[in-house]
Design an enzyme around this catalytic site. Structure first.
Site, mmCIF file in Angstrom:
data_model
loop_
_atom_site.group_PDB
_atom_site.id
_atom_site.type_symbol
_atom_site.label_atom_id
_atom_site.label_comp_id
_atom_site.label_asym_id
_atom_site.label_seq_id
_atom_site.Cartn_x
_atom_site.Cartn_y
_atom_site.Cartn_z
ATOM 1 N N ASP A 67 0.816 -1.217 0.000
ATOM 2 C CA ASP A 67 0.000 0.000 0.000
ATOM 3 C C ASP A 67 0.849 1.267 0.000
ATOM 4 O O ASP A 67 2.070 1.220 0.209
ATOM 5 C CB ASP A 67 -0.966 0.005 1.199
ATOM 6 C CG ASP A 67 -0.332 -0.535 2.483
ATOM 7 O OD1 ASP A 67 0.907 -0.509 2.586
ATOM 8 O OD2 ASP A 67 -1.072 -0.979 3.367
ATOM 9 N N ASN A 135 -7.563 -3.303 14.308
ATOM 10 C CA ASN A 135 -8.948 -3.572 13.893
ATOM 11 C C ASN A 135 -9.038 -4.746 12.910
ATOM 12 O O ASN A 135 -10.076 -4.973 12.307
ATOM 13 C CB ASN A 135 -9.566 -2.317 13.270
ATOM 14 C CG ASN A 135 -8.825 -1.863 12.008
ATOM 15 O OD1 ASN A 135 -7.914 -2.542 11.539
ATOM 16 N ND2 ASN A 135 -9.219 -0.732 11.460
HETATM 17 C C1 F6R Z 1 1.457 -1.679 6.152
HETATM 18 C C2 F6R Z 1 0.114 -2.219 6.226
HETATM 19 C C3 F6R Z 1 -0.669 -2.285 7.492
HETATM 20 C C4 F6R Z 1 0.178 -2.646 8.707
HETATM 21 C C5 F6R Z 1 -0.679 -2.651 9.976
HETATM 22 C C6 F6R Z 1 0.147 -2.927 11.208
HETATM 23 O O1 F6R Z 1 1.952 -1.732 4.839
HETATM 24 O O2 F6R Z 1 -0.386 -2.584 5.214
HETATM 25 O O3 F6R Z 1 -1.694 -3.237 7.344
HETATM 26 O O4 F6R Z 1 0.759 -3.882 8.517
HETATM 27 O O5 F6R Z 1 -1.337 -1.426 10.126
HETATM 28 O O6 F6R Z 1 1.028 -1.867 11.401
HETATM 29 P P1 F6R Z 1 2.145 -1.924 12.536
HETATM 30 O O7 F6R Z 1 3.095 -2.986 12.137
HETATM 31 O O8 F6R Z 1 2.765 -0.559 12.509
HETATM 32 O O9 F6R Z 1 1.431 -2.227 13.797
#
Ligand code: F6R
Length: 261
Positions: A67, A135
């Protein structure tokens, strides 16, 4: 779904790196799906260490990130392109031209369609690294995302915007839209590798692994994936009810592999 609960966040990174290195040793031009956020940083550091020790090479590998924010240029400190360059690409021998992050700047709607086509033209993703939101989101597929969705623009939830606000200064523009691979895109990857660490992910991990298949927890879509591996530390796995069974499966699988050698 294979669920592996290990002691520490560092163990999550080590085991995650094992999966990627094993793939690259068999297929040096593998197509990796990559993630940003806090969780994969230790994984990327481990991969960099192994590259420095000449245990893995990325010269022929390709990558597609999950993303990117809409409205933030690649050079912006908070762009996911900048993150990937800084956290991984600049430290290994991957060719930058083989690395892909969606372009959320010029025509994001077209860019999303083009990204999906580019993934298909590359032969699809061999191994997709994933984190998970509190979430239950994967990529930026927020709750209620279609389980069949392809790469497109998504509106972030207030919770996700709040979670990610830690990276932006108070007076800085923080995007509310992102281009993200869809859940359908992620399910097409030949292997999915989801990593999670810390107590804040315990509810999401329990819902993903043991809850119903539901767009309310987008990560639960991995229950449909034929080759999904979930690696969590003790804190993230703390609310799993079938904890003991996952340990048992792992021990039995290890024995089976030893027996087959
Ligand atoms: C990042 C992504 C998100 C993260 C998720 C967890 O490219 O697609 O889905 O993997 O928000 O983020 P962290 O690792 O910062 O808790």
């Amino acid at each position: 779904m294979q669920v592996i609960v290990v002691d520490t966040a560092q163990d999550v990174a080590m085991l995650g790196a094992d999966h990627i290195c094993r793939l690259l040793s068999k297929k040096d031009n593998a197509v990796l799906g990559l993630a940003t956020g806090s969780t994969p940083i230790a994984l990327y550091q481990e991969l960099i260490e192994r590259y420095r020790r000449k245990e893995v090479m990325f010269r022929s590998a390709h990558s597609f990130n999950l993303d990117e924010y809409v409205g933030i240029a690649a050079e912006h400190l908070q762009s996911y392109r900048f993150f990937m360059n800084q956290q991984l690409f600049e430290h290994i021998d991957i060719q930058l031209k083989n690395t892909h992050v969606p372009d959320g700047m010029i025509d994001p709607i077209q860019a999303a369609d083009d990204y999906e086509a580019l993934i298909n033209a590359a032969g699809g993703i061999d191994l997709q690294v994933l984190g998970i939101g509190r979430n239950g989101h994967i990529g930026f597929n927020e709750p209620s995302s279609s389980l069949g969705s392809l790469t497109r623009i998504k509106t972030l939830t207030p919770d996700t915007i709040r979670d990610n606000s830690r990276f932006f200064s108070a007076d800085e523009f923080q995007p509310r839209l992102a281009i993200t691979m869809g859940i359908g895109t992620i399910l097409r990857a030949k292997k999915a590798l989801l990593l999670a660490t810390g107590a804040s992910k315990a509810d999401a991990i329990q819902a993903m692994v043991e809850g119903p298949l539901s767009a309310s927890c987008p990560a639960s879509a991995l229950q449909l994936h034929a080759n999904a591996v979930v690696i969590v530390d003790k804190e993230a796995g703390a609310k799993l009810v079938n904890h003991e069974y996952y340990h048992w499966v792992r021990a039995e699988t290890d024995q089976l592999i030893v027996g087959l050698k």
